[in-house]
Design a protein around this motif. Structure first.
Motif, PDB file in Angstrom:
ATOM      1  N   ASP A 229      45.904   9.887  98.850  1.00 45.96           N
ATOM      2  CA  ASP A 229      45.055  10.701  97.654  1.00 45.96           C
ATOM      3  C   ASP A 229      45.835  10.898  96.390  1.00 45.96           C
ATOM      4  O   ASP A 229      45.337  11.613  95.417  1.00 45.96           O
ATOM      5  CB  ASP A 229      44.988  12.178  98.374  1.00 45.96           C
ATOM      6  N   PHE A 230      47.054  10.120  96.311  1.00 48.20           N
ATOM      7  CA  PHE A 230      47.664  10.461  94.924  1.00 48.20           C
ATOM      8  C   PHE A 230      47.017   9.891  93.727  1.00 48.20           C
ATOM      9  O   PHE A 230      46.858  10.508  92.748  1.00 48.20           O
ATOM     10  CB  PHE A 230      49.146   9.604  95.158  1.00 48.20           C
ATOM     11  N   ILE A 231      46.417   8.627  94.036  1.00 48.99           N
ATOM     12  CA  ILE A 231      45.517   8.042  92.940  1.00 48.99           C
ATOM     13  C   ILE A 231      44.213   7.925  93.417  1.00 48.99           C
ATOM     14  O   ILE A 231      43.836   7.229  94.209  1.00 48.99           O
ATOM     15  CB  ILE A 231      46.168   6.847  92.400  1.00 48.99           C
ATOM     16  N   LEU A 232      42.982   8.550  92.638  1.00 47.78           N
ATOM     17  CA  LEU A 232      41.619   8.608  93.078  1.00 47.78           C
ATOM     18  C   LEU A 232      40.813   8.277  91.982  1.00 47.78           C
ATOM     19  O   LEU A 232      41.137   8.471  90.843  1.00 47.78           O
ATOM     20  CB  LEU A 232      41.272   9.851  93.749  1.00 47.78           C
ATOM     21  N   PRO A 233      39.653   7.656  91.972  1.00 45.71           N
ATOM     22  CA  PRO A 233      39.204   7.096  93.332  1.00 45.71           C
ATOM     23  C   PRO A 233      39.986   5.772  93.919  1.00 45.71           C
ATOM     24  O   PRO A 233      41.066   5.522  93.092  1.00 45.71           O
ATOM     25  CB  PRO A 233      37.997   6.548  92.982  1.00 45.71           C
ATOM     26  N   GLN A 234      39.676   5.081  94.904  1.00 51.27           N
ATOM     27  CA  GLN A 234      40.371   4.034  95.487  1.00 51.27           C
ATOM     28  C   GLN A 234      40.554   2.970  94.593  1.00 51.27           C
ATOM     29  O   GLN A 234      41.690   2.295  94.495  1.00 51.27           O
ATOM     30  CB  GLN A 234      39.891   3.745  96.565  1.00 51.27           C
ATOM     31  N   SER A 235      39.480   2.667  93.736  1.00 51.24           N
ATOM     32  CA  SER A 235      39.528   1.635  92.893  1.00 51.24           C
ATOM     33  C   SER A 235      40.715   1.639  91.752  1.00 51.24           C
ATOM     34  O   SER A 235      41.299   0.642  91.425  1.00 51.24           O
ATOM     35  CB  SER A 235      38.183   1.311  92.046  1.00 51.24           C
ATOM     36  N   ARG A 236      41.050   2.895  91.411  1.00 48.71           N
ATOM     37  CA  ARG A 236      41.905   3.114  90.371  1.00 48.71           C
ATOM     38  C   ARG A 236      43.357   2.858  90.974  1.00 48.71           C
ATOM     39  O   ARG A 236      44.279   2.463  90.566  1.00 48.71           O
ATOM     40  CB  ARG A 236      41.917   4.567  89.671  1.00 48.71           C
ATOM     41  N   ARG A 237      43.538   3.316  92.448  1.00 47.20           N
ATOM     42  CA  ARG A 237      44.901   3.089  93.184  1.00 47.20           C
ATOM     43  C   ARG A 237      44.997   1.569  93.257  1.00 47.20           C
ATOM     44  O   ARG A 237      46.206   1.113  92.953  1.00 47.20           O
ATOM     45  CB  ARG A 237      44.682   3.881  94.267  1.00 47.20           C
ATOM     46  N   ASN A 238      43.977   1.025  93.436  1.00 47.02           N
ATOM     47  CA  ASN A 238      44.190  -0.530  93.472  1.00 47.02           C
ATOM     48  C   ASN A 238      44.651  -0.987  92.266  1.00 47.02           C
ATOM     49  O   ASN A 238      45.187  -2.041  92.302  1.00 47.02           O
ATOM     50  CB  ASN A 238      42.665  -1.236  93.977  1.00 47.02           C
TER      51      ASN A 238
ATOM     52  N   ALA B  25      41.068   9.736  88.147  1.00 48.97           N
ATOM     53  CA  ALA B  25      40.332   9.125  86.843  1.00 48.97           C
ATOM     54  C   ALA B  25      38.824   9.133  86.870  1.00 48.97           C
ATOM     55  O   ALA B  25      38.592   8.087  87.702  1.00 48.97           O
ATOM     56  CB  ALA B  25      41.008   7.831  86.723  1.00 48.97           C
ATOM     57  N   HIS B  26      38.041   9.630  86.119  1.00 50.76           N
ATOM     58  CA  HIS B  26      36.643   9.544  86.225  1.00 50.76           C
ATOM     59  C   HIS B  26      36.139   8.464  85.367  1.00 50.76           C
ATOM     60  O   HIS B  26      36.954   7.858  84.485  1.00 50.76           O
ATOM     61  CB  HIS B  26      36.116  10.954  85.805  1.00 50.76           C
ATOM     62  N   GLY B  27      34.989   8.156  85.204  1.00 56.32           N
ATOM     63  CA  GLY B  27      34.510   6.940  84.644  1.00 56.32           C
ATOM     64  C   GLY B  27      33.968   7.406  83.212  1.00 56.32           C
ATOM     65  O   GLY B  27      34.503   8.629  82.711  1.00 56.32           O
ATOM     66  N   TRP B  28      33.583   6.404  82.495  1.00 57.07           N
ATOM     67  CA  TRP B  28      32.869   6.594  80.927  1.00 57.07           C
ATOM     68  C   TRP B  28      31.486   7.089  80.854  1.00 57.07           C
ATOM     69  O   TRP B  28      30.504   6.744  81.808  1.00 57.07           O
ATOM     70  CB  TRP B  28      33.081   5.437  80.250  1.00 57.07           C
ATOM     71  N   TRP B  29      31.194   7.865  79.923  1.00 62.58           N
ATOM     72  CA  TRP B  29      29.981   8.234  79.699  1.00 62.58           C
ATOM     73  C   TRP B  29      29.530   6.912  78.585  1.00 62.58           C
ATOM     74  O   TRP B  29      29.944   6.730  77.645  1.00 62.58           O
ATOM     75  CB  TRP B  29      29.490   9.378  78.914  1.00 62.58           C
TER      76      TRP B  29
ATOM     77  N   ARG C 287      25.528  17.000  86.953  1.00 63.97           N
ATOM     78  CA  ARG C 287      24.617  16.470  88.033  1.00 63.97           C
ATOM     79  C   ARG C 287      24.608  14.951  88.092  1.00 63.97           C
ATOM     80  O   ARG C 287      24.235  14.166  88.962  1.00 63.97           O
ATOM     81  CB  ARG C 287      23.240  17.014  88.005  1.00 63.97           C
ATOM     82  N   ASN C 288      24.689  14.258  86.654  1.00 63.69           N
ATOM     83  CA  ASN C 288      24.185  13.034  86.489  1.00 63.69           C
ATOM     84  C   ASN C 288      25.259  12.019  86.508  1.00 63.69           C
ATOM     85  O   ASN C 288      25.123  10.812  86.125  1.00 63.69           O
ATOM     86  CB  ASN C 288      23.453  12.758  84.965  1.00 63.69           C
ATOM     87  N   MET C 289      26.694  12.384  86.759  1.00 62.84           N
ATOM     88  CA  MET C 289      27.600  11.411  86.734  1.00 62.84           C
ATOM     89  C   MET C 289      28.464  11.446  88.140  1.00 62.84           C
ATOM     90  O   MET C 289      28.638  12.547  88.647  1.00 62.84           O
ATOM     91  CB  MET C 289      28.778  11.801  86.023  1.00 62.84           C
ATOM     92  N   VAL C 290      28.274  10.304  88.943  1.00 63.87           N
ATOM     93  CA  VAL C 290      29.073  10.306  90.306  1.00 63.87           C
ATOM     94  C   VAL C 290      30.478  10.204  90.085  1.00 63.87           C
ATOM     95  O   VAL C 290      30.899   9.137  89.196  1.00 63.87           O
ATOM     96  CB  VAL C 290      28.609   9.193  90.974  1.00 63.87           C
ATOM     97  N   LEU C 291      31.405  11.145  90.199  1.00 67.03           N
ATOM     98  CA  LEU C 291      32.551  11.227  90.149  1.00 67.03           C
ATOM     99  C   LEU C 291      33.604   9.927  90.265  1.00 67.03           C
ATOM    100  O   LEU C 291      33.573   9.418  91.658  1.00 67.03           O
ATOM    101  CB  LEU C 291      33.392  12.323  90.498  1.00 67.03           C
ATOM    102  N   GLY C 292      33.973   9.291  89.212  1.00 65.91           N
ATOM    103  CA  GLY C 292      34.489   8.156  89.389  1.00 65.91           C
ATOM    104  C   GLY C 292      34.088   6.850  88.911  1.00 65.91           C
ATOM    105  O   GLY C 292      34.397   5.841  88.927  1.00 65.91           O
ATOM    106  N   GLN C 293      32.617   6.823  88.816  1.00 60.39           N
ATOM    107  CA  GLN C 293      31.606   5.749  88.358  1.00 60.39           C
ATOM    108  C   GLN C 293      31.350   6.309  86.814  1.00 60.39           C
ATOM    109  O   GLN C 293      31.375   7.407  86.380  1.00 60.39           O
ATOM    110  CB  GLN C 293      30.587   5.762  89.130  1.00 60.39           C
ATOM    111  N   ASP C 294      30.955   5.132  85.981  1.00 62.13           N
ATOM    112  CA  ASP C 294      30.389   5.123  84.894  1.00 62.13           C
ATOM    113  C   ASP C 294      29.057   5.706  84.765  1.00 62.13           C
ATOM    114  O   ASP C 294      28.291   5.586  85.929  1.00 62.13           O
ATOM    115  CB  ASP C 294      30.289   3.995  83.821  1.00 62.13           C
ATOM    116  N   ALA C 295      28.298   6.596  83.916  1.00 60.94           N
ATOM    117  CA  ALA C 295      27.104   6.925  83.713  1.00 60.94           C
ATOM    118  C   ALA C 295      26.471   7.050  82.407  1.00 60.94           C
ATOM    119  O   ALA C 295      27.162   6.790  81.312  1.00 60.94           O
ATOM    120  CB  ALA C 295      27.134   8.573  84.403  1.00 60.94           C
ATOM    121  N   SER C 296      25.344   6.868  82.501  1.00 64.44           N
ATOM    122  CA  SER C 296      24.588   6.657  80.998  1.00 64.44           C
ATOM    123  C   SER C 296      23.957   7.743  80.561  1.00 64.44           C
ATOM    124  O   SER C 296      23.559   8.672  81.443  1.00 64.44           O
ATOM    125  CB  SER C 296      23.340   5.465  81.082  1.00 64.44           C
TER     126      SER C 296
END
Length: 498
Positions: free
Chosen positions: A174-183, A282-286, A321-330
């Motif tokens: 759990d040190f770096i989330l989400p898993q994609s950022r850890r990788n 680390a969350h995504g970008w808008w 509501r409109n951003m899944v945490l960790g992914q980009d959103a429009s």
């Protein structure tokens, strides 16, 4: 009482607050409020990064001192956070004396330990990012204003801690989330780690924290800024605040500053023999039309423009509501309007109006007395208890968008319950049964509003105040006081017309 410490990154004071800044800070505020209403001792930190070349250049251009420049520009962030209902516990500035003193103290300690050394370096320097970059980074094209520089500087032995950092990341899921950022970080660390240049000569840059062991140099802004997370809570001082709150539970940030937080910062802490934060998220970008927002493209959405037109709570709700945490959103205005009208105006706003009108017309603005529950009543109450548990679980696992959606299901169920029961018809034949129905609806509204409070604190506070409740009240069913006088609220979320 358990503690909870959450931080945003420090925002560069020259920037104008945009939707990305707003998202990170609102997210931190929401998470902080979630933990507060669960009775935890919360410390929420945000602030501004105020040193560096770009600040110095902007001050020269305006013909003012750098200090005067940052004193004026920091107000934009403070004002924006106030208008967006950001309830931080401390706003730190890297020009604060308590911070600069701690930076010097840590620099001295690492220098005396031999983890900082003097050397000549020749390499590529990104003026826009104010840091040296590699040939590979240049080829990837994410940096602007690149020039070759050869100069003597001080370096932190970051490479010394590379293997220790890799081991830590691999053994702490759990040190770096989400898993994609850890990788991503583990992939970055497969290559040999360079030492970190942590100074700039005063001949090139004077606006920074002077190195305590060499007055001809100032501290590199990233080394300076990262230390805020411990200087803000009194690291190595007589105060017990640091020992109480550290390690941070969450460092929140956008994914573009991941390396600084997941490589520079942990190795600095390891060198200082300080425990690492629990989680770096680390969350995504808008995105706007599927393109990252940027000043150069002119597609930056200003949060205050939206908040001024539709209300801060509406903006907070949409972003959560409109951003899944960790992914980009429009972000589009159509998406914003649709979400506002469907959820806030229809599902929530109409329910508030409906319940308050029923109480006003039939019970003299007092919460009615409940009678015996029938099978439909008991079914709704059981459903609400299940949904409430799901909402809290989703909040605590950072599935914020899911928590909000389940919360809205509570209000939709009550709207459907009222349609089925039709207390406005029942009142003529069985006032006691109608009173029970309206009590259950009002109590469910109270519970759902408390759960929604972290997302829309201003409007939910208004609703709770009107029924003599608070966000800290129990969400157990049946706590709403019968016969208590309420204050009628009208049109809390007016529909946005096309």
């Amino acid at each position: 009482m358990s503690k909870f410490y959450i931080t945003t990154p420090l925002y560069y004071v020259n920037d104008e607050p945009h939707i990305g800044h707003a998202y990170t800070t609102i997210l931190a505020d929401v998470i902080a409020r979630i933990h507060k209403i669960q009775g935890e001792d919360v410390f929420f930190l945000t602030g501004t990064d105020e040193h560096g070349q770009k600040v110095q250049d902007a001050a020269v251009k305006r013909n003012v001192t750098p200090q005067k420049h940052v004193d004026e520009y920091v107000k934009r962030f403070r004002n924006t956070w106030d208008k967006l209902h950001i309830n931080y516990d401390y706003f730190i500035r890297t020009t604060d004396k308590n911070h600069t003193d701690k930076v010097k103290e840590i620099l001295t300690s690492l220098y005396e330990k031999g983890d900082i050394y003097f050397d000549e370096y020749e390499g590529l320097y990104s003026v826009s990012e104010e840091r040296f970059i590699t040939e590979k980074e240049k080829e990837e094209g994410n940096f602007r204003e690149i020039k070759k520089i050869k100069e003597k500087n001080y370096f932190f032995k970051m490479s010394k801690y590379q293997n220790q950092l890799i081991d830590y990341i691999k053994t702490n899921d759990d040190f770096i989330l989400p898993q994609s950022r850890r990788n991503e970080i583990l992939g970055f660390l497969k290559n040999d780690l360079n030492d970190l240049c942590i100074s700039r000569p005063k001949s090139r840059l004077s606006w920074g924290i002077e190195l305590p062991f060499d007055k001809e140099y100032v501290t590199y802004v990233w080394f300076d800024a990262l230390i805020n997370y411990i200087s803000a809570i009194g690291y190595n001082s007589d105060s017990n605040k640091f020992n109480h709150y550290w390690p941070a539970d969450y460092h929140l940030m956008a994914k573009d500053i991941l390396t600084a937080h997941c490589v520079y910062w942990p190795t600095m802490l390891m060198a200082c023999k300080i425990e690492l934060p629990k989680t770096i998220f680390a969350h995504g970008w808008w995105l706007f039309d599927n393109i990252k927002m940027s000043k150069s493209l002119g597609n930056v959405v200003k949060p205050l423009d939206l908040a001024d037109e539709y209300g801060a709570d509406a903006l907070r709700y949409f972003l959560m509501r409109n951003m899944v945490l960790g992914q980009d959103a429009s972000f589009t205005l159509d998406a914003f309007t649709d979400r506002y009208n469907a959820d806030l105006a229809n599902d929530y706003g109409n329910l508030v109006n409906r319940i308050f009108i029923l109480i006003n017309k039939n019970f003299n603005n007092c919460i009615p007395e409940k009678g015996d529950y029938d099978s439909i009543d008991l079914g709704l109450i059981a459903d609400i208890k299940k949904l409430q548990s799901i909402v809290i679980k989703n909040y605590n696992t950072l599935k914020i968008h899911d928590a909000v959606e389940e919360n809205m299901r509570i209000f939709r169920k009550v709207n459907k319950y009222l349609e089925n029961k039709a207390p406005w018809k029942m009142i003529k034949e069985n006032k006691s049964q109608a009173a029970t129905t309206i009590y259950i609806a009002a109590e469910t509204l109270r519970i759902g509003t408390i759960l929604l409070y972290p997302i829309i604190p201003d409007k939910s506070q208004q609703v709770l105040n009107s029924i003599n409740s608070t966000p800290k009240d129990s969400t157990s069913f049946g706590e709403l006081v019968e016969n208590s006088k309420i204050e009628i609220i009208k049109n809390i979320f007016p529909r946005i017309l096309d």
